[in-house]
Design a protein around this motif. Structure first.
Motif, PDB file in Angstrom:
ATOM      1  N   HIS A   1      -7.289  -4.399   4.726  1.00  0.00           N
ATOM      2  CA  HIS A   1      -6.629  -4.919   3.467  1.00  0.00           C
ATOM      3  C   HIS A   1      -6.902  -3.977   2.258  1.00  0.00           C
ATOM      4  CE1 HIS A   1      -5.024  -8.004   0.853  1.00  0.00           C
ATOM      5  NE2 HIS A   1      -5.784  -7.978   0.054  1.00  0.00           N
ATOM      6  N   HIS A   2      -5.795  -3.172   1.952  1.00  0.00           N
ATOM      7  CA  HIS A   2      -5.863  -2.177   0.960  1.00  0.00           C
ATOM      8  C   HIS A   2      -4.747  -2.009  -0.086  1.00  0.00           C
ATOM      9  CE1 HIS A   2      -9.918  -0.827   2.705  1.00  0.00           C
ATOM     10  NE2 HIS A   2      -9.052  -0.648   3.721  1.00  0.00           N
ATOM     11  N   PRO A   3      -4.387  -3.058  -0.794  1.00  0.00           N
ATOM     12  CA  PRO A   3      -3.287  -2.855  -1.630  1.00  0.00           C
ATOM     13  C   PRO A   3      -3.491  -1.814  -2.661  1.00  0.00           C
ATOM     14  CG  PRO A   3      -4.520  -4.913  -2.438  1.00  0.00           C
ATOM     15  CD  PRO A   3      -5.040  -4.384  -1.016  1.00  0.00           C
ATOM     16  N   GLY A   4      -2.270  -1.287  -3.221  1.00  0.00           N
ATOM     17  CA  GLY A   4      -2.662  -0.323  -3.993  1.00  0.00           C
ATOM     18  C   GLY A   4      -2.136   1.060  -3.866  1.00  0.00           C
ATOM     19  N   ILE A   5      -2.315   2.099  -4.657  1.00  0.00           N
ATOM     20  CA  ILE A   5      -1.838   3.580  -4.181  1.00  0.00           C
ATOM     21  C   ILE A   5      -3.165   4.441  -4.068  1.00  0.00           C
ATOM     22  CG2 ILE A   5      -0.496   5.570  -5.054  1.00  0.00           C
ATOM     23  CD1 ILE A   5       1.021   3.617  -7.308  1.00  0.00           C
TER      24      ILE A   5
ATOM     25  N   GLY B   1     -11.032  10.459  -4.135  1.00  0.00           N
ATOM     26  CA  GLY B   1     -12.073   9.544  -4.505  1.00  0.00           C
ATOM     27  C   GLY B   1     -11.943   7.916  -4.299  1.00  0.00           C
ATOM     28  N   ARG B   2     -10.579   7.657  -4.760  1.00  0.00           N
ATOM     29  CA  ARG B   2     -10.180   6.143  -4.465  1.00  0.00           C
ATOM     30  C   ARG B   2      -9.905   5.580  -3.170  1.00  0.00           C
ATOM     31  NH1 ARG B   2      -4.813   3.720  -7.379  1.00  0.00           N
ATOM     32  NH2 ARG B   2      -5.855   4.042  -9.075  1.00  0.00           N
ATOM     33  N   LEU B   3      -9.610   6.664  -2.169  1.00  0.00           N
ATOM     34  CA  LEU B   3      -9.510   6.343  -0.889  1.00  0.00           C
ATOM     35  C   LEU B   3     -10.866   6.276  -0.374  1.00  0.00           C
ATOM     36  CD1 LEU B   3      -7.382   6.407   1.617  1.00  0.00           C
ATOM     37  CD2 LEU B   3      -8.623   8.190   2.252  1.00  0.00           C
ATOM     38  N   LYS B   4     -11.713   7.137  -0.646  1.00  0.00           N
ATOM     39  CA  LYS B   4     -12.977   7.243  -0.172  1.00  0.00           C
ATOM     40  C   LYS B   4     -13.587   5.818  -0.252  1.00  0.00           C
ATOM     41  CE  LYS B   4     -14.577  12.057   0.344  1.00  0.00           C
ATOM     42  NZ  LYS B   4     -15.174  13.021  -0.514  1.00  0.00           N
ATOM     43  N   ASP B   5     -13.754   5.507  -1.605  1.00  0.00           N
ATOM     44  CA  ASP B   5     -14.456   4.342  -1.913  1.00  0.00           C
ATOM     45  C   ASP B   5     -13.652   2.942  -1.377  1.00  0.00           C
ATOM     46  OD1 ASP B   5     -15.951   5.797  -3.557  1.00  0.00           O
ATOM     47  OD2 ASP B   5     -15.194   5.531  -5.253  1.00  0.00           O
ATOM     48  N   GLY B   6     -12.538   3.061  -1.696  1.00  0.00           N
ATOM     49  CA  GLY B   6     -11.695   1.655  -1.259  1.00  0.00           C
ATOM     50  C   GLY B   6     -11.808   1.587   0.219  1.00  0.00           C
ATOM     51  N   PHE B   7     -11.458   2.580   0.916  1.00  0.00           N
ATOM     52  CA  PHE B   7     -11.455   2.598   2.485  1.00  0.00           C
ATOM     53  C   PHE B   7     -12.500   2.587   2.986  1.00  0.00           C
ATOM     54  CE2 PHE B   7      -6.821   3.015   4.013  1.00  0.00           C
ATOM     55  CZ  PHE B   7      -6.203   2.789   3.062  1.00  0.00           C
ATOM     56  N   GLY B   8     -13.679   3.223   2.537  1.00  0.00           N
ATOM     57  CA  GLY B   8     -15.015   3.536   2.926  1.00  0.00           C
ATOM     58  C   GLY B   8     -14.868   4.629   3.865  1.00  0.00           C
ATOM     59  N   TYR B   9     -13.695   5.548   3.898  1.00  0.00           N
ATOM     60  CA  TYR B   9     -13.565   6.292   4.720  1.00  0.00           C
ATOM     61  C   TYR B   9     -14.109   7.898   4.597  1.00  0.00           C
ATOM     62  CZ  TYR B   9     -10.849   9.054   8.322  1.00  0.00           C
ATOM     63  OH  TYR B   9     -10.174   9.858   9.302  1.00  0.00           O
ATOM     64  N   ARG B  10     -14.412   8.319   5.669  1.00  0.00           N
ATOM     65  CA  ARG B  10     -15.029   9.723   5.594  1.00  0.00           C
ATOM     66  C   ARG B  10     -14.243  10.576   6.435  1.00  0.00           C
ATOM     67  NH1 ARG B  10     -16.280   8.525   2.113  1.00  0.00           N
ATOM     68  NH2 ARG B  10     -18.197   7.860   0.952  1.00  0.00           N
ATOM     69  N   PHE B  11     -13.463  11.718   5.608  1.00  0.00           N
ATOM     70  CA  PHE B  11     -12.423  12.480   6.511  1.00  0.00           C
ATOM     71  C   PHE B  11     -13.304  13.370   7.328  1.00  0.00           C
ATOM     72  CE2 PHE B  11     -10.345  11.625   2.569  1.00  0.00           C
ATOM     73  CZ  PHE B  11      -9.053  11.343   3.111  1.00  0.00           C
TER      74      PHE B  11
ATOM     75  N   THR C   1       0.881  -1.231  -0.035  1.00  0.00           N
ATOM     76  CA  THR C   1       0.002   0.011   0.123  1.00  0.00           C
ATOM     77  C   THR C   1       0.919   1.144   0.006  1.00  0.00           C
ATOM     78  OG1 THR C   1      -1.566  -1.188   1.299  1.00  0.00           O
ATOM     79  CG2 THR C   1      -1.859   1.109   1.190  1.00  0.00           C
ATOM     80  N   ILE C   2       0.588   2.166  -0.986  1.00  0.00           N
ATOM     81  CA  ILE C   2       1.390   3.212  -0.988  1.00  0.00           C
ATOM     82  C   ILE C   2       0.556   4.387  -0.555  1.00  0.00           C
ATOM     83  CG2 ILE C   2       2.700   4.980  -2.468  1.00  0.00           C
ATOM     84  CD1 ILE C   2       3.767   2.772  -3.857  1.00  0.00           C
ATOM     85  N   LEU C   3       0.574   5.152   0.308  1.00  0.00           N
ATOM     86  CA  LEU C   3      -0.410   6.534   0.604  1.00  0.00           C
ATOM     87  C   LEU C   3       0.254   7.725   0.464  1.00  0.00           C
ATOM     88  CD1 LEU C   3      -1.402   4.891   4.134  1.00  0.00           C
ATOM     89  CD2 LEU C   3      -2.709   4.707   2.115  1.00  0.00           C
TER      90      LEU C   3
END
Lengths: 329, 350
Positions: free
Chosen positions: B223-227, B289-299, B169-171
């Protein structure tokens, strides 16, 4: 103080004051003016400060205070709606209405909502036509829509111009921004001729240059939005470019260094655009919605549509040129 | 079986806070923190190992501790903290190279999380308004932290190719800001008068330190592989940010920006690297967008909230406070009203 309650007109005796007194009875005073109320019951006139209503003044001050404390929103592209509508539009209006006396035709062809692509000719040495089209639609279209323009990188590199270009809602010309804006339902404005159009010499006026590589058509097909051809007559004469000093252009890293009848001879005075008469016409939308999903990859279709739109704009330019009495009137 | 996690740079802000967060998680069986300095935070069950990731000994640590997850937030952005630009580059680039070499050898390692930055996108007038993860820089960063991060990502991808069984995972974090974190930007915003480039007003996007730690924590536990771009919602202009902070800007003509930067660095006020100067001209915004969808995270914090939180918790002395502005607003209004009443007779109606 007496409470003022307005009675329905039908029950009111036209000769008497229309208010009820504190005890609930009709006011019997017959000394009424045009307002229908006596002096005692005349509703308080809205407070005024000079020629403006106090509420309007208060509103302006309040919004100034918000701006001073950074309490306002810009979108992800940097579009500052408030600045554009309240400061920039009033500045552009005299230029549109008094200086160029722009005649707007076919404004109803611009859809009131949803994504659409405005494709226009480009001329005038300095892209004033883009600015006019943007503020024209904002001012004259019933839905007061904002046109998001795709502009050359140069606009985003120049000091003072760069922040203004962003804040009024424009983006550097690239397919990613363009597609995103269209799919978010924005009205996008493009000038496929680019520098070849704005920077063309005065003797080539109203002769459309090559329409890029048709990228804008691919975009419209991909985003499935209508294309609206726009012809702008008048912008060619504002700074008639009769020469180009190459060496200065290279020195300042500009696409060209224009020579006009007034510039650079008159210095800053040369920056005043000639007051030509403008006609801006929005043509009938060309629909792409019923094309198949992968139509944007069909190079032949893209070329064909590009040519068609170029042709529509060229014809409309000739037509409106004929209908203009002279360059200045 | 619980997770076994190794964190680099545990004495620094992100590493330390992540360790503290993971200590609360019963699923994390074992935690080890590697750094050269003692952790500043009180850590209860994190085992601290004084070690240099630039040293090949790191592979020994990985093997003896039998960790399955490696978190590498130890990529530093400010040279003075580690003793100059040369040392910073050494730590960032060589350190990462060594760490990945060690991870490649350690078969138990199944997940690697690397901190990067949106600065890898560079800053250029030709840039798209929003960067998504699969876009590349129009102007490849050639100096400082941004360049280090580009190289770190390159090593990370190389490692990913050699060990396809590892989830990488690259953040890419936007500029950090918050009550406790120390970055170039926090120093810049804390200057009494803030120099800005004349004629430019970049769009700025931030990430609140709390959100940053939360995202790191989730990257470890889920589990979130990717950038992923890790950047708050919303953008502000630099001018707007300074107004929000109540600090007056001092516009500096472009030719003087670099010399002034050098002076500020010499005095030790702000170390504004040249790669970040471009950011002050052209700005940069990433799509989250990708983080919000992938992690289901709301800042939890938007960019503007982050600024407000920073100003409030740091007790930043505002020269221009909202209260004062409100007072001005009232004064001006009263002044205008009195002015308009004077010439007309009192109570006069049209």
């Amino acid at each position: 103080m007496a409470q003022v309650i307005e009675l329905p007109l039908s029950r009111a005796d036209p000769g008497r004051c229309r208010a009820l007194t504190a005890s609930g009875r009709r006011c019997r005073n017959r000394a009424v003016g045009d307002t229908g109320f006596c002096r005692v019951h005349l509703p308080a006139a809205p407070e005024r400060i000079g020629p403006f209503s106090a509420e309007a003044v208060r509103e302006v001050l309040r919004s100034l205070a918000r701006r001073m404390t950074g309490d306002y929103e810009v979108d992800r592209y940097g579009f500052d709606r408030e600045l554009t509508e309240r400061i920039l539009l009033p500045l552009a209006r005299p230029l549109m209405d008094r200086w160029f006396r722009i005649e707007w035709r076919g404004m109803e062809n611009v859809p009131p909502e949803g994504g659409a692509l405005l494709v226009a000719n480009h001329a005038g040495t300095i892209p004033v036509d883009a600015v006019m089209m943007k503020f024209g639609v904002l001012d004259r279209h019933p839905a007061r829509r904002h046109v998001r323009l795709l502009a050359a990188d140069l606009a985003f590199r120049m000091p003072f111009i760069a922040p203004l270009a962003r804040k009024s809602g424009n983006s550097p010309a690239n397919a990613d921004d363009a597609f995103r804006l269209l799919s978010e339902g924005e009205l996008l404005g493009v000038f496929p001729e680019g520098y070849k159009g704005v920077g063309k010499s005065y003797r080539d006026r109203y002769r459309l240059q090559r329409f890029g590589r048709g990228g804008f058509i691919e975009l419209a097909l991909r985003a499935k939005v209508p294309v609206i051809p726009v012809s702008i007559v008048g912008s060619e004469e504002i700074y008639p470019k009769i020469g180009d000093i190459r060496i200065l252009a290279r020195l300042f890293d500009l696409p060209y260094f224009p020579v006009t009848p007034l510039f650079p001879w008159l210095g800053p005075l040369g920056a005043i655009p000639l007051p030509s008469k403008w006609i801006v016409e929005f043509g009938e939308p060309i629909h792409t919605e019923d094309q198949p999903d992968d139509a944007w990859q069909d190079a032949m279709l893209v070329f064909e549509l590009t040519d068609r739109i170029r042709d529509v704009i060229q014809q409309s330019l000739y037509r409106n040129l004929m209908s203009r009495r002279s360059v200045l009137l | 079986m619980g997770r076994r996690v190794l964190i680099t740079g545990v004495s620094r802000f992100l590493g330390g806070h992540l360790a503290r967060r993971l200590e609360q998680d019963p699923d994390v069986e074992y935690l080890v923190g590697v750094d050269l300095d003692e952790p500043e935070l009180d850590l209860e069950r994190t085992e601290y190992v004084r070690a240099d990731i630039r040293n090949p000994l790191v592979v020994k640590i990985l093997q003896t501790t039998e960790v399955d997850t490696v978190v590498h937030p130890n990529i530093v952005a400010t040279p003075p903290r580690v003793g100059g630009r040369a040392a910073m580059k050494e730590l960032n680039v060589i350190g990462t190279l060594q760490l990945f070499a060690a991870c490649q050898k350690a078969e138990r390692v199944k997940r690697v999380i690397v901190k990067s930055t949106t600065a890898v996108y560079g800053a250029d007038p030709r840039d798209p308004s929003l960067f998504t993860e699969d876009m590349s820089a129009r102007s490849v960063p050639r100096t400082g932290y941004s360049k280090d991060s580009v190289e770190v990502e390159q090593y990370a991808r190389d490692f990913g190719r050699r060990r396809p069984d590892v989830d990488l995972t690259i953040l890419r974090f936007a500029n950090f800001l918050g009550p406790d974190i120390e970055t170039t930007l926090t120093r810049y915003f804390s200057l009494p008068l803030i120099p800005t480039p004349l004629g430019f007003d970049p769009r700025i996007q931030l990430i609140h330190e709390e959100d940053a730690i939360e995202v790191l924590d989730r990257a470890v536990r889920e589990h979130h592989p990717g950038i992923y771009n890790v950047a708050a919602d919303g953008v502000v202009y630099l001018s707007q940010a300074l107004r929000t902070l109540g600090r007056p800007p001092v516009p500096v003509p472009l030719p003087l920006v670099r010399p002034l930067g050098a002076v500020l660095r010499r005095v030790g006020l702000v170390d504004y690297a040249t790669d970040q100067l471009r950011f002050l001209l052209y700005g940069r915004v990433a799509d989250n967008g990708r983080l919000k969808d992938g992690f289901g995270y709301r800042f939890r914090h938007t960019t503007r909230d982050t600024l407000l939180d920073f100003a409030e918790k740091r007790r930043l002395r505002r020269l221009i406070t909202p209260e004062r502005v409100e007072e001005w607003e009232r004064d001006v209004y009263e002044f205008l009203r009195r002015r308009s009443e004077e010439p007309a007779p009192a109570g006069g109606r049209e």
